[in-house]
Write an enzyme that holds these catalytic residues in place. Structure first.
Site, PDB file in Angstrom:
ATOM      1  N   GLU A 149       0.849  -1.187   0.000  1.00  0.00           N
ATOM      2  CA  GLU A 149       0.000   0.000   0.000  1.00  0.00           C
ATOM      3  C   GLU A 149       0.883   1.235   0.000  1.00  0.00           C
ATOM      4  OE1 GLU A 149      -2.838   2.352   3.231  1.00  0.00           O
ATOM      5  OE2 GLU A 149      -2.983   0.161   3.131  1.00  0.00           O
ATOM      6  N   GLU A 154      -2.866  11.387   3.224  1.00  0.00           N
ATOM      7  CA  GLU A 154      -3.821  11.108   4.282  1.00  0.00           C
ATOM      8  C   GLU A 154      -3.815  12.300   5.233  1.00  0.00           C
ATOM      9  OE1 GLU A 154      -4.505   6.691   5.563  1.00  0.00           O
ATOM     10  OE2 GLU A 154      -2.335   7.054   5.511  1.00  0.00           O
TER      11      GLU A 154
END
Length: 593
Positions: A149, A154
């Site tokens: 990932e 974020e």
């Protein structure tokens, strides 16, 4: 990386070289070329393009105890004014109190390596978790985190985090949490306390073999490589990954919304773009090629050399020099070389020069002289009571109170001790000054010299030779006309005094000013050279620029090899030579890095 290329074609035949310039029209291109994008140009109110995107749906918590229910409705994902809106709402839907959208390119588009970026204005608020990220296409077979990932963006919405972009990777690890909350990554925080939600920013990664770099706008804030991973981890970022855009509500990391959280919250995506790296094509600039011969020869420290050439008439002409030798191999490119040209190096001694280290014993500590090795029953002693030159001399003193032979000796390996190398074939004088202290029964004094090759082996010697000095005055001991063997590069010296086995033998002498030197200036010898056909490639070099000089024997194959790498531009004409054989075809180019 813009680069400049200069091309030339060179074909060589037996002792003949032809050169021609080759110019090919080329266009400089950016390093990162756009290969895919979604500019969200659909009509207002429509869903994102089904050619590019699919949806994750439901309220499973998605492994993070998230609170939203992801839907496919345009309430939660729609096009407005050429931008994608992902909206998180406070509403009862399918058993959840919140709705949002999660878009993926899974099964549509995926990439291995490239620059992946999006221009986004994120939402804000406690419990609001926007993300722009990647997952491996093999997730259904190896599961998470084995698929890898890459989190490009974020943010967890709370006041203390509203100015911070989190960039992270997650992957498989044995016995650790590289696959959990403690992924490998870093953050970038806006200066001055600004919030990311106040404006659009470009969030990007540049993903290449064994390296991922994170950017916000033009700011590089983190680089990950396999060396960045904790122990037991595996770097899995060498396979295709697909894109994800979503806004989560609540979850383990951001926590849940509270009474300060305002709904709806929108993540506005102006575009998503993917680039591949393509090296810039070069501009053609003609270079010059000069055929000739490259002459090489060894030089000797302590000698001057002159390079001379002659034709079949044996009339010698100076090409280069005279120049002081430094012990290295020199080269010279002669553009007038032909198959009948002869070359030679004429070396001449520059004058008397002592190659012995610390010859006057002035360097030392107390009774020990530096660069010299003492041995014997009574080792030599450095004294400052009497000297021929300077303040110190070395005392060899031997006594034999019993009937056992005794000695006192000094030695020096010249180059090991820091002296100058021997020149093979040259004539030397070995000398030192001596002052007799005493000379009793069975006492003898000797000196000796051994010539050494590059491996330290003996290639000749001056046998032990007896000497005697005057009592009370200094006298010089001299050995002339010592010719060093051709393979000699070093010498070992020895001076000692010794008594035999006669009881009460004794003797002593002071030694100073030890020398192994060229006796006179102007000794001449000829040194052979080697010559090989060559070409000289020249181009105007820019100060601060670096260049690769490359060659190929087949233009069609397009495989180039470096002749010289990272050549620094000198602000004038840079030159590189290539040694060649007859019946060769070489093409050349110079590329600026």
């Amino acid at each position: 990386m813009p680069s400049n290329l200069r091309k030339i074609v060179v074909r060589t035949f037996p002792y003949l070289l032809l050169a021609a310039g080759l110019l090919i029209p080329m266009t400089s291109q950016a390093d990162w070329q756009l290969t895919w994008s979604d500019e969200f140009n659909q009509p207002d109110g429509s869903s994102p393009s089904s050619t590019n995107w699919v949806y994750d749906t439901g309220n499973s918590g998605f492994g993070n105890n998230e609170l939203e229910n992801y839907t496919t409705r345009t309430n939660n994902a729609r096009i407005v004014g050429g931008q994608l809106i992902i909206e998180a709402d406070l509403e009862n839907y399918g058993g959840s109190s919140y709705t949002s959208a999660r878009l993926l390119t899974k099964g549509k588009w995926s990439w291995t390596y490239g620059r992946i970026e999006a221009r986004i204005k994120i939402p804000r608020g406690q419990g609001i978790w926007p993300a722009f990220w990647l997952l491996g296409t093999n997730i259904d077979s190896v599961n998470w985190p084995g698929c890898g990932e890459i989190d490009i963006l974020e943010n967890i919405g709370k006041v203390s985090d509203q100015g911070t972009d989190h960039g992270t990777i997650h992957g498989p690890q044995s016995g650790g949490d590289y696959n959990g909350g403690a992924g490998v990554g870093s953050t970038y925080t806006l200066p001055g306390g600004g919030a990311l939600a106040d404006d659009f920013h470009v969030y990007a990664v540049q993903w290449t073999t064994n390296q991922i770099q994170w950017f916000i706008d033009t700011n590089l804030f983190f680089t990950a490589t396999p060396a960045s991973l904790p122990g037991g981890s595996t770097w899995v970022f060498s396979q295709p990954q697909f894109l994800i855009l979503n806004v989560a509500v609540g979850g383990n990391w951001p926590g849940n919304p509270d009474n300060t959280t305002v709904f709806p919250q929108q993540m506005v995506v102006d575009y998503v773009r993917v680039y591949k790296y393509v090296a810039a094509l070069p501009h053609p600039i003609a270079i010059t090629i000069q055929p000739g011969g490259q002459v090489s020869w060894p030089t000797t420290t302590g000698m001057t050399w002159t390079l001379q050439s002659a034709t079949s008439s044996n009339v010698w002409t100076n090409l280069l020099g005279p120049t002081t030798g430094n012990g290295a191999t020199n080269t010279y490119f002669d553009p007038n070389w032909t198959s009948t040209t002869q070359y030679r190096i004429q070396q001449v001694t520059v004058g008397a020069g002592n190659i012995v280290a610390n010859p006057d014993f002035e360097i030392g500590s107390g009774s020990v002289a530096s660069s010299w090795t003492g041995s014997g029953n009574l080792p030599p002693t450095r004294v400052n009571t009497d000297a021929h030159s300077g303040s110190y001399s070395l005392q060899l003193l031997t006594t034999n109170t019993a009937s056992t032979a005794n000695s006192s000796e000094i030695d020096q390996n010249i180059t090991t001790a820091g002296g100058t190398a021997v020149v093979g074939g040259q004539t030397y004088t070995f000398s030192f000054w001596a002052k007799q202290i005493s000379s009793g029964v069975s006492y003898v004094q000797n000196y000796g010299l051994t010539w050494l090759n590059s491996s330290g082996g003996s290639v000749g010697s001056v046998g032990l030779t007896g000497f005697s000095a005057s009592t009370g005055t200094w006298s010089q001991i001299v050995a002339n006309n010592l010719i060093a063997p051709a393979s000699a590069v070093n010498a070992s010296l020895k001076i000692y005094g010794a008594t035999g086995s006669v009881k009460n033998g004794y003797g002593g002498v002071l030694i100073d000013s030890v020398a192994l030197s060229f006796p006179t200036a102007g000794q001449t010898n000829l040194v052979g050279v080697s010559v090989q056909p060559s070409v000289q490639i020249a181009w105007p070099g820019t100060n601060g620029a670096l260049y690769n000089v490359q060659w190929t024997s087949n233009l069609t194959a397009g495989v180039w090899s470096n002749l010289a790498s990272s050549v620094a531009g000198n602000g004038g004409t840079n030159v590189v030579s290539d040694l060649i054989s007859t019946n060769q075809s070489h093409f050349y180019r110079v590329a600026q890095l």
